[in-house]
Design a protein around this motif. Sequence first.
Motif, PDB file in Angstrom:
ATOM      1  N   ILE A  92      39.626  42.417  42.342  1.00  0.00           N
ATOM      2  CA  ILE A  92      40.894  43.081  42.671  1.00  0.00           C
ATOM      3  C   ILE A  92      40.620  44.492  43.172  1.00  0.00           C
ATOM      4  O   ILE A  92      39.767  45.197  42.629  1.00  0.00           O
ATOM      5  CB  ILE A  92      41.809  43.148  41.438  1.00  0.00           C
ATOM      6  CG1 ILE A  92      42.025  41.745  40.858  1.00  0.00           C
ATOM      7  CG2 ILE A  92      43.152  43.767  41.785  1.00  0.00           C
ATOM      8  CD1 ILE A  92      42.860  41.749  39.606  1.00  0.00           C
ATOM      9  N   ILE A 141      43.031  40.754  46.841  1.00  0.00           N
ATOM     10  CA  ILE A 141      42.366  39.903  45.848  1.00  0.00           C
ATOM     11  C   ILE A 141      41.413  38.923  46.523  1.00  0.00           C
ATOM     12  O   ILE A 141      41.717  38.364  47.576  1.00  0.00           O
ATOM     13  CB  ILE A 141      43.426  39.105  45.050  1.00  0.00           C
ATOM     14  CG1 ILE A 141      44.303  40.053  44.229  1.00  0.00           C
ATOM     15  CG2 ILE A 141      42.777  38.060  44.147  1.00  0.00           C
ATOM     16  CD1 ILE A 141      45.526  39.380  43.621  1.00  0.00           C
ATOM     17  N   ARG A 187      39.026  36.982  39.353  1.00  0.00           N
ATOM     18  CA  ARG A 187      39.432  37.684  40.552  1.00  0.00           C
ATOM     19  C   ARG A 187      38.710  39.017  40.738  1.00  0.00           C
ATOM     20  O   ARG A 187      38.506  39.755  39.784  1.00  0.00           O
ATOM     21  CB  ARG A 187      40.934  37.977  40.497  1.00  0.00           C
ATOM     22  CG  ARG A 187      41.784  36.744  40.580  1.00  0.00           C
ATOM     23  CD  ARG A 187      43.247  37.070  40.510  1.00  0.00           C
ATOM     24  NE  ARG A 187      44.019  36.005  41.167  1.00  0.00           N
ATOM     25  CZ  ARG A 187      45.307  36.035  41.378  1.00  0.00           C
ATOM     26  NH1 ARG A 187      46.016  37.078  40.971  1.00  0.00           N
ATOM     27  NH2 ARG A 187      45.912  35.041  41.973  1.00  0.00           N
TER      28      ARG A 187
END
Length: 233
Positions: A168, A83, A166
């Motif tokens: 990811i 992340i 985020r």
Amino acid sequence: MYVANEKIKLPEDPDTIVWKYLDLSKFLDLLLSQKLFMSRSDKFEDQYEGTFSEPTFEEIKKLSQHNPEFLKFYKQRREKVVISSWHINEYESFAMWQIFTQNNEGLAIQSTVGRLQAALQADTTYQQSIGEVNYIDYKKEYIPFDDAFFPFLFKRKSFIYEREIRIICDASARVNPVNEGLNISININDLIEKIYIHPKSENWYKKLVIELLKRLDFDFLIEKSDLESDILI
């Protein structure tokens, strides 16, 4: 490479402003390597990272009674998901300066959701998704698990001040184990729109940052911090 995921919540406006606050050494590493570091999800300070809320966990336990591999999959997945965290805000955040920088030194990268999406196209090894974090009560509220990334897009309400978005990435196809994280290729000029230097930094530090960017042949726009005032009473 960025891949859109319709199940994941994301601001509709690609011009939504996002920030990353970091120290000078990490910033220089980003510039020199042209790679973005993404931390392994179970290395974050929050011990709940990548886990489920209590209502969801109870359901998963029932489903795994006759299929123990089901629960094992989610436990091991935390070691394979990486992340990169960003902060959604139209303006600078005094709190973020305090949390992510030290000794009145550091920088903030200002970007946008659209710029993140474009910058990630430089990486051809892994697929990345971008999602906005949801803040919930882990004792009462349910986290869906019809998408394997959902556990990493929910956090406890005590973290709501982070206003986090985020990047990811699932690194489970990687042959070697993921240790602390991964460095993924990034288009640095797409990524960075502006740079802000810590508002309480000394003049020598500001000059150092400007000189380093010049010597590295980067011409990013450096903005004066809105938290730094020329008015003295």
